[in-house]
Design an enzyme around this catalytic site. Structure first.
Site, short mmCIF file in Angstrom:
data_model
loop_
_atom_site.label_atom_id
_atom_site.label_comp_id
_atom_site.label_asym_id
_atom_site.label_seq_id
_atom_site.Cartn_x
_atom_site.Cartn_y
_atom_site.Cartn_z
N GLU A 130 -6.06 -6.97 -1.22
CA GLU A 130 -6.56 -6.88 0.16
C GLU A 130 -8.05 -6.61 0.11
OE1 GLU A 130 -5.04 -4.53 3.33
OE2 GLU A 130 -2.96 -4.67 2.62
N GLU A 179 0.83 -1.21 0.00
CA GLU A 179 0.00 0.00 0.00
C GLU A 179 0.86 1.26 0.00
OE1 GLU A 179 -4.29 -1.29 1.78
OE2 GLU A 179 -2.83 -0.62 3.27
#
Length: 281
Positions: free
Chosen positions: A182, A70
């Protein structure tokens, strides 16, 4: 080794931190904290190559290596930090130097017959504009990569329609395969409510069957990406079962097991429904 022996594929996610890394946490490991940019670039490459070599020594070569987790605002802060405001050349230059070092490290640990794909992970799966901003920069700085990874939690990232629109636009713009690397959804009330600012986007029932329906819908959205570019879905922290006296993410309500360790219907989607099975190419 157990994953390799099972016949499943392995996605290795390198966080480059002493703790977890996400858009708000990208702390440089303590052992590297005093390094300048040139030294940090070298140690990232060396560390990554060493990880790959150690895996190879035990007979495990990942199918996918995710360089950073991320990395919306870069990684290895402060040297590798970027920001949308101001969107500086020096920030992107330093971040992409470190990113390329990690990618070189992956490649250095491979043999000619290995097939390992590099994945870059941006969190905002429901944001078409944000995803374009990030990957336009990645392209402009010549970062070599194979796969785009996005996160999708509806309470943070918006509606399923927003995810679908972004998946389609992103595939068309960059010509890369895409994974939702995710995602999660609650199967019960309890433990996750405080981190859910956008409850309106949670249109699935908060139940065992609602969780399964959510996964089925996300998997179908990925499978429907034009050109067959959708190649997988990964559930975040499926084993997050509540343990008395310990902090557990989502209070145990976002796992794929109930409090007794029994598989929930959503987990069966990965087996019977074929949800998000990575397609080897």
């Amino acid at each position: 080794q157990r994953v390799a022996a099972s016949g499943d594929g392995l996605l290795l996610d390198l966080h480059y931190s002493d703790t977890w890394a996400d858009p708000g946490h990208q702390s440089t490991p303590a052992a590297w904290a005093a390094l300048g940019l040139d030294s940090l670039e070298a140690v990232v490459e060396r560390h990554t190559a060493d990880v790959m070599a150690r895996l190879r020594q035990v007979g495990v070569v990942p199918e996918i290596v995710q360089v950073g987790n991320e990395v919306d605002e870069g990684m290895l802060w402060p040297l590798g930090r970027i920001s949308t405001a101001p969107d500086t050349v020096i920030g992107w230059d330093q971040f992409t130097r470190l990113l390329k070092a990690g990618i070189r490290g992956v490649r250095a640990g491979l043999l000619p017959g290995d097939s390992v794909r590099i994945l870059l992970h941006y969190s905002q799966g429901g944001s078409r504009g944000g995803t374009q901003w990030f990957f336009d920069h990645i392209e402009a700085y010549g970062v070599p990569y194979d796969l785009i990874g996005l996160s999708y939690y509806p309470w943070w990232h918006g509606t399923l329609a927003g995810l679908q629109a972004n998946l389609s636009a992103t595939a068309g713009r960059y010509g890369r395969d895409i994974m939702v690397v995710e995602t999660a959804y609650p199967w019960r009330i309890g433990g996750w409510e405080g981190m859910a600012p956008n409850r309106a986007a949670m249109t699935w029932a908060i139940s065992r069957q609602g969780q399964a329906k959510f996964l089925r819908d996300v998997a179908q959205a990925v499978a429907a990406i034009p050109g067959g570019r959708g190649v997988g879905v990964v559930w975040w922290y499926p084993e997050a079962i509540e343990v008395p006296g310990l902090f557990i993410w989502g209070g145990g309500s976002l796992a794929l097991y109930d409090a007794g360790g029994n598989l929930l219907p959503a987990a069966v989607e990965f087996v019977d429904g074929g949800a998000g099975r990575y397609q080897r190419r």
